[in-house]
Design a protein around this motif. Structure first.
Motif, PDB file in Angstrom:
ATOM      1  N   ASN A 114      60.904  33.594  44.360  1.00  0.00           N
ATOM      2  CA  ASN A 114      60.267  34.648  43.571  1.00  0.00           C
ATOM      3  C   ASN A 114      61.241  35.779  43.286  1.00  0.00           C
ATOM      4  N   LYS A 115      60.974  36.487  42.205  1.00  0.00           N
ATOM      5  CA  LYS A 115      61.796  37.623  41.788  1.00  0.00           C
ATOM      6  C   LYS A 115      60.953  38.895  41.770  1.00  0.00           C
ATOM      7  N   ILE A 116      61.607  40.029  41.701  1.00  0.00           N
ATOM      8  CA  ILE A 116      60.906  41.303  41.556  1.00  0.00           C
ATOM      9  C   ILE A 116      60.058  41.254  40.284  1.00  0.00           C
ATOM     10  N   GLY A 117      58.814  41.653  40.421  1.00  0.00           N
ATOM     11  CA  GLY A 117      57.884  41.597  39.304  1.00  0.00           C
ATOM     12  C   GLY A 117      56.956  40.403  39.353  1.00  0.00           C
ATOM     13  N   ASP A 118      57.306  39.390  40.149  1.00  0.00           N
ATOM     14  CA  ASP A 118      56.427  38.223  40.280  1.00  0.00           C
ATOM     15  C   ASP A 118      55.161  38.605  41.030  1.00  0.00           C
ATOM     16  N   ARG A 119      54.107  37.881  40.723  1.00  0.00           N
ATOM     17  CA  ARG A 119      52.819  38.150  41.357  1.00  0.00           C
ATOM     18  C   ARG A 119      52.481  37.076  42.385  1.00  0.00           C
ATOM     19  N   ILE A 120      51.841  37.521  43.465  1.00  0.00           N
ATOM     20  CA  ILE A 120      51.406  36.640  44.537  1.00  0.00           C
ATOM     21  C   ILE A 120      50.016  37.079  44.984  1.00  0.00           C
ATOM     22  N   LEU A 121      49.400  36.287  45.839  1.00  0.00           N
ATOM     23  CA  LEU A 121      48.143  36.669  46.464  1.00  0.00           C
ATOM     24  C   LEU A 121      48.385  36.966  47.931  1.00  0.00           C
ATOM     25  N   VAL A 122      47.829  38.079  48.406  1.00  0.00           N
ATOM     26  CA  VAL A 122      47.903  38.405  49.825  1.00  0.00           C
ATOM     27  C   VAL A 122      46.484  38.539  50.366  1.00  0.00           C
TER      28      VAL A 122
ATOM     29  N   GLN B  41      39.812  39.378  52.969  1.00  0.00           N
ATOM     30  CA  GLN B  41      39.850  39.890  51.603  1.00  0.00           C
ATOM     31  C   GLN B  41      41.169  39.482  50.947  1.00  0.00           C
ATOM     32  N   THR B  42      41.094  39.112  49.674  1.00  0.00           N
ATOM     33  CA  THR B  42      42.285  38.666  48.960  1.00  0.00           C
ATOM     34  C   THR B  42      42.605  39.634  47.829  1.00  0.00           C
ATOM     35  N   TYR B  43      43.901  39.863  47.624  1.00  0.00           N
ATOM     36  CA  TYR B  43      44.348  40.826  46.622  1.00  0.00           C
ATOM     37  C   TYR B  43      45.465  40.219  45.774  1.00  0.00           C
ATOM     38  N   LEU B  44      45.434  40.537  44.486  1.00  0.00           N
ATOM     39  CA  LEU B  44      46.547  40.202  43.612  1.00  0.00           C
ATOM     40  C   LEU B  44      47.609  41.277  43.810  1.00  0.00           C
ATOM     41  N   ALA B  45      48.839  40.842  44.086  1.00  0.00           N
ATOM     42  CA  ALA B  45      49.913  41.792  44.388  1.00  0.00           C
ATOM     43  C   ALA B  45      51.142  41.471  43.550  1.00  0.00           C
ATOM     44  N   GLN B  46      52.013  42.471  43.425  1.00  0.00           N
ATOM     45  CA  GLN B  46      53.252  42.297  42.673  1.00  0.00           C
ATOM     46  C   GLN B  46      54.430  42.685  43.553  1.00  0.00           C
ATOM     47  N   ILE B  47      55.446  41.844  43.566  1.00  0.00           N
ATOM     48  CA  ILE B  47      56.645  42.110  44.369  1.00  0.00           C
ATOM     49  C   ILE B  47      57.491  43.180  43.682  1.00  0.00           C
ATOM     50  N   PHE B  48      57.904  44.197  44.473  1.00  0.00           N
ATOM     51  CA  PHE B  48      58.793  45.198  43.875  1.00  0.00           C
ATOM     52  C   PHE B  48      60.104  45.371  44.641  1.00  0.00           C
TER      53      PHE B  48
ATOM     54  N   ILE C 193      49.660  46.537  45.484  1.00  0.00           N
ATOM     55  CA  ILE C 193      48.388  45.922  45.139  1.00  0.00           C
ATOM     56  C   ILE C 193      48.051  46.206  43.680  1.00  0.00           C
ATOM     57  N   ILE C 194      47.661  45.166  42.973  1.00  0.00           N
ATOM     58  CA  ILE C 194      47.204  45.323  41.598  1.00  0.00           C
ATOM     59  C   ILE C 194      45.682  45.415  41.550  1.00  0.00           C
ATOM     60  N   GLU C 195      45.025  44.465  42.203  1.00  0.00           N
ATOM     61  CA  GLU C 195      43.561  44.485  42.222  1.00  0.00           C
ATOM     62  C   GLU C 195      43.030  43.571  43.310  1.00  0.00           C
ATOM     63  N   LYS C 196      41.805  43.846  43.703  1.00  0.00           N
ATOM     64  CA  LYS C 196      41.119  42.982  44.657  1.00  0.00           C
ATOM     65  C   LYS C 196      40.580  41.764  43.919  1.00  0.00           C
ATOM     66  N   VAL C 197      40.716  40.605  44.541  1.00  0.00           N
ATOM     67  CA  VAL C 197      40.243  39.360  43.943  1.00  0.00           C
ATOM     68  C   VAL C 197      38.870  39.028  44.520  1.00  0.00           C
ATOM     69  N   ILE C 198      37.908  38.897  43.638  1.00  0.00           N
ATOM     70  CA  ILE C 198      36.552  38.573  44.061  1.00  0.00           C
ATOM     71  C   ILE C 198      36.363  37.058  44.000  1.00  0.00           C
ATOM     72  N   GLY C 199      35.880  36.497  45.069  1.00  0.00           N
ATOM     73  CA  GLY C 199      35.657  35.057  45.101  1.00  0.00           C
ATOM     74  C   GLY C 199      35.296  34.613  46.506  1.00  0.00           C
ATOM     75  N   ASN C 200      34.714  33.454  46.594  1.00  0.00           N
ATOM     76  CA  ASN C 200      34.338  32.902  47.886  1.00  0.00           C
ATOM     77  C   ASN C 200      34.809  31.460  47.954  1.00  0.00           C
ATOM     78  N   HIS C 201      35.710  31.183  48.890  1.00  0.00           N
ATOM     79  CA  HIS C 201      36.278  29.852  49.021  1.00  0.00           C
ATOM     80  C   HIS C 201      35.907  29.206  50.359  1.00  0.00           C
ATOM     81  N   GLU C 202      34.815  29.679  50.954  1.00  0.00           N
ATOM     82  CA  GLU C 202      34.395  29.165  52.254  1.00  0.00           C
ATOM     83  C   GLU C 202      33.093  28.383  52.148  1.00  0.00           C
TER      84      GLU C 202
END
Length: 247
Positions: free
Chosen positions: A30-38, A43-50, A61-70
């Motif tokens: 990954n490079k700076i600016g790439d997005r990952i999930l943490v 709770q899961t969040y969309l994040a960006q590497i800086f 953190i960019i935003e909270k990810v809403i979803g249920n995977h359980e």
């Protein structure tokens, strides 16, 4: 997009460290600016590497990810300790299919000999496998692999339903107990599933578990390998609760 489970402290500091940082930098490249999930505290969040440094990845953190995977039920897999590396595959794929926790158990027909010196390292490896499988399958939690324990020392009192996968039940033409049990499941129920090692469950163990509230269940007219049983059970429960259920 890759997902990473991190500690509370690392989440507060907006850092990824250790093996995950190595994975981001050297495996995913990954490079700076790439997005990952943490993920932290379920709770899961969309994040960006800086920032990318040796052994350390900084993100925002960019935003909270809403979803249920359980799965809507809590499933404990009590696996009779098998030979070789089979338990690793059971944990890996059982995690993908929604198991909540794994408890390796020593049963009469277990060929596993517990070496106290190696137990700690085994548990560390097992939990690492569960974490990686949870990330790959976008789980909201990482199932815990608990300490290896003898069957007669387990407390089963907290479960709503208790299933013993018992090959002798199939030989006696029992073909309804498993289906009847999983169709009764409701959200937040707790389910214990006991699976024997190679060689199956000893009749005295089956009798002991039945006295502790277990339902003796066959899984159809074929005899499955111990490493296959967990996949059968979790797939059937997932189908019943996630694909066809309107509860």
């Amino acid at each position: 997009m890759q997902k990473y489970f991190i500690s509370d402290a690392n989440f507060d500091d907006r850092l990824i460290t250790g093996d995950d940082a190595f994975h981001i930098k050297n495996v995913m490249r990954n490079k700076i600016g790439d997005r990952i999930l943490v993920s932290c505290q379920s709770q899961t969040y969309l994040a960006q590497i800086f920032k990318i440094a040796e052994g350390k990845i900084a993100f925002e953190i960019i935003e909270k990810v809403i979803g249920n995977h359980e799965l809507p039920v809590f499933i404990s897999i009590y696996q009779g300790y098998p030979k070789g590396d089979k338990l690793e595959d059971i944990i890996k794929h059982g995690t993908e299919l929604g198991a909540s926790e794994f408890i390796p158990i020593i049963m009469k027909r277990s060929l596993f000999k517990l070496d106290p010196k190696k137990k700690e390292s085994k548990l560390v490896r097992f939990n690492k496998i569960a974490k990686e499988a949870a990330e790959q399958s976008y789980r909201d939690i990482v199932p815990v692999v608990k300490d290896i324990i003898e069957l007669n020392k387990v407390d089963f009192s907290s479960y709503n339903y208790k299933i013993l996968c018992y090959e002798e039940a199939s030989k006696n033409n029992e073909l309804v107990n498993f289906k009847n049990t999983i169709t009764k499941l409701k959200p937040n129920d707790r389910v214990a599933i006991v699976i024997g090692p190679e060689g199956g469950v000893d009749p005295l163990e089956a009798e002991y578990l039945q006295k502790n509230g277990f339902i003796l269940c066959s899984l159809g007219s074929r005899i499955l390998r111990t490493e296959t049983v967990v996949f059968y059970c979790l797939s059937a429960i997932g189908y019943e609760l996630e694909l066809t259920c309107t509860k």
